[in-house]
Design a protein around this motif. Structure first.
Motif, PDB file in Angstrom:
ATOM      1  N   ARG A   1      21.736  -6.480  75.284  1.00 41.99           N
ATOM      2  CA  ARG A   1      20.518  -6.267  76.070  1.00 41.99           C
ATOM      3  C   ARG A   1      20.682  -5.047  76.980  1.00 41.99           C
ATOM      4  O   ARG A   1      19.722  -4.332  77.262  1.00 41.99           O
TER       5      ARG A   1
ATOM      6  N   ASP B   1      19.123  -1.972  75.648  1.00 43.88           N
ATOM      7  CA  ASP B   1      17.685  -1.802  75.896  1.00 43.88           C
ATOM      8  C   ASP B   1      17.413  -1.215  77.283  1.00 43.88           C
ATOM      9  O   ASP B   1      16.405  -0.549  77.501  1.00 43.88           O
TER      10      ASP B   1
ATOM     11  N   ALA C   1      18.049  -8.460  71.185  1.00 42.81           N
ATOM     12  CA  ALA C   1      18.487  -7.126  71.600  1.00 42.81           C
ATOM     13  C   ALA C   1      19.600  -6.624  70.674  1.00 42.81           C
ATOM     14  O   ALA C   1      20.355  -7.432  70.144  1.00 42.81           O
ATOM     15  N   PRO C   2      19.716  -5.305  70.505  1.00 40.05           N
ATOM     16  CA  PRO C   2      18.849  -4.265  71.066  1.00 40.05           C
ATOM     17  C   PRO C   2      17.604  -4.046  70.202  1.00 40.05           C
ATOM     18  O   PRO C   2      17.603  -4.334  69.019  1.00 40.05           O
ATOM     19  N   HIS C   3      16.558  -3.521  70.839  1.00 37.25           N
ATOM     20  CA  HIS C   3      15.281  -3.293  70.167  1.00 37.25           C
ATOM     21  C   HIS C   3      15.163  -1.829  69.740  1.00 37.25           C
ATOM     22  O   HIS C   3      15.398  -0.933  70.548  1.00 37.25           O
TER      23      HIS C   3
ATOM     24  N   VAL D   1      11.254  -3.409  74.586  1.00 39.69           N
ATOM     25  CA  VAL D   1      11.808  -2.052  74.578  1.00 39.69           C
ATOM     26  C   VAL D   1      11.813  -1.353  75.942  1.00 39.69           C
ATOM     27  O   VAL D   1      12.604  -0.430  76.145  1.00 39.69           O
TER      28      VAL D   1
ATOM     29  N   LYS E   1      14.068   7.065  77.621  1.00 35.95           N
ATOM     30  CA  LYS E   1      14.775   5.911  77.073  1.00 35.95           C
ATOM     31  C   LYS E   1      15.690   6.284  75.912  1.00 35.95           C
ATOM     32  O   LYS E   1      15.368   7.109  75.073  1.00 35.95           O
TER      33      LYS E   1
ATOM     34  N   TRP F   1      17.089   5.248  72.424  1.00 36.17           N
ATOM     35  CA  TRP F   1      16.651   4.359  71.339  1.00 36.17           C
ATOM     36  C   TRP F   1      17.823   4.045  70.424  1.00 36.17           C
ATOM     37  O   TRP F   1      18.339   4.933  69.749  1.00 36.17           O
TER      38      TRP F   1
END
Ligand SMILES: *Cc1c(COP(=O)(O)O)cnc(C)c1O
Length: 454
Positions: A331, A334, A395-397, A416, A425, A427
């Motif tokens: 997580r 994210d 997670a992760p997204h 996200v 962010k 990715w």
């Protein structure tokens, strides 16, 4: 921020990195005659001298290519010393249960027998158990390998005592110096009882690492094991040709990356290195303090503070909520962070090492993310999400998760952008995979030979 505890991921400054590409450093053959490598020789002499000074040892060899190679070199020096004394039976190596996995592996490679010493409840080496092990193996004791400060992230105030006990039984003290970022400028392993150490230049001294190397794990010695440093039959310095033999293929190991550590030490100077240690320890204590109400800090030194890293105990939360340490680690991706060290040295925990490289803004961003994740765990615990359906377990997204069908019980935004829309962010390219499945079901991706037929 890459908060990997025990790994000391710090800033690799451009000024330190640039010389690596200069032809004078990059294009020299490892076996170039000594007269063609005078500059390298100066750099190596400087570096070995400085490292000896900061560790309190007499001699240093930069030949080993990794911390683990430094360990093997150091244990071979100890073995060499015992053999020269006719003590062929001194083969027992004591290793505390908190040790880095490489310690036991190196001991076995050096032909030693591993005896594990227990940890006390506060995470420090159990001195009663150590005393008992020393008495039991007094005639066969070769060494203890002890990490200081320990991988439990605490300064053990019994280290001098520990060294005395082992010396009293004829053993040598190997101080694993990978955690030197918590000592540099304040204490020297060679002064509190160590006979041999390795350092990790690719940790404390800024060589980038984490992608598999190359690294530099200098071995440092003083006193009786000193004559048994790595040698090399083709060494440009003739006096280093005979000895225990090479520990890596080239006489000066990963010489091409030494300019990084040389530049770091020159840029920092003595006071700068000392200040870096202080800030690294302060930062770890700041993290421990800010997160203590959300994640219990597993071990602390006597008096309360941690050293340069802290272990966050997730096990209680896992028991109560079903959210695992993996879920927390994934997580964090994210939230835009690399996961901390997971389940080392204690299963079910996270070990965080901020180092001096992160400023307060970044450390606060990390703490905010951890606190927000704790808030998500609370929602699982309150029954709002099941662990399986929570954003933690998914997670992760990835960016792909934003398009097409969405059948989750939380929104895409929560998945996200947990802290709000962030144009910067990071990715992740892949979502959660079943790690154990991959480890146990190897797939050979090589095409059959027929595929290459004309
Ligand atoms: C990193 C580390 C090592 C091993 O160093 P490598 O360069 O990875 O072989 C040994 N002991 C401790 C405590 C470490 O953190």
């Amino acid at each position: 921020m890459i908060p990997l505890g025990s790994c000391t991921m710090k800033l690799n400054a451009t000024t330190e990195m640039e010389p690596v590409s200069l032809p004078g450093f990059a294009d020299l053959h490892p076996f170039a005659p000594a007269e063609d490598a005078a500059g390298y020789r100066k750099l190596i002499d400087d570096l070995e001298g400085w490292l000896a000074e900061v560790t309190g040892y007499d001699r240093v060899s930069i030949q080993p290519n990794a911390g683990s190679q430094g360990e093997l070199a150091g244990l071979l020096a100890i073995r060499g010393f015992h053999l020269a004394n006719g003590d062929t039976e001194r083969t027992v190596c004591l290793i505390p249960s908190s040790a880095h996995g490489t310690n036991a592996a190196s001991a076995v490679m050096a032909g030693m027998k591993v005896v594990v010493v227990k940890a006390a409840d506060d995470g420090s080496v159990d001195l009663d158990d150590l005393q008992a092990a020393c008495e039991k193996h007094s005639d066969s004791l070769a060494a203890i390998m002890v990490t200081y400060p320990s991988t439990h992230g605490a300064y053990e105030d019994s280290i001098t005592e520990l060294c005395k006990i082992v010396h009293g039984h004829g053993g040598q003290v190997y101080v694993d110096g990978a955690n030197l970022n918590a000592l540099l400028g304040f204490a020297k392993p060679g002064e509190f009882g160590g006979d041999v150490s390795h350092l990790n230049l690719h940790k404390t001294f800024c060589i980038p690492h984490g992608g598999g190397g190359p690294g530099v794990g200098p071995v440092a010695v003083q006193g009786t094991p000193a004559p048994y440093l790595p040698s090399h039959p083709m060494h440009p310095e003739p006096e280093k040709r005979a000895g225990i033999g090479p520990i890596s293929a080239a006489p000066y190991g990963s010489a091409g990356i030494l300019p990084i550590s040389w530049a770091y030490i020159r840029l920092m100077g003595g006071p700068g290195l000392t200040r870096a240690t202080a800030v690294a320890v302060l930062s770890a204590n700041y993290v421990a303090l800010r997160l203590a109400d959300h994640f219990p800090v597993l071990y602390r030194g006597h008096g309360g503070p941690v050293a340069h890293e802290c272990i966050l105990d997730v096990r209680g939360l896992t028991k109560d909520s079903g959210v695992s340490v993996d879920d927390v680690a994934k997580r964090l991706v994210d939230y835009g962070f690399h996961a901390p060290t997971m389940s080392f040295p204690v299963a079910g925990t996270l070990m965080v090492e901020p180092t001096e490289s992160e400023d307060l803004g970044e450390i606060d961003r990390f703490c905010d993310a951890m606190i927000a994740i704790k808030g998500e765990i609370d929602r699982v615990q309150a029954g709002e999400w099941s662990p399986e359906n929570s954003p933690l377990r998914h997670a992760p997204h990835t960016a792909r998760a934003l398009v097409g069908e969405w059948d989750r019980v939380y929104s895409r935004e929560v998945g996200v952008f947990p802290t709000g829309i962030d144009p910067d962010k990071y990715w992740p390219p892949v979502a959660r995979i079943d790690r154990a499945y991959g480890d146990r079901n190897l797939v050979c991706a090589c095409p059959p030979p027929e595929a290459f037929a004309e």
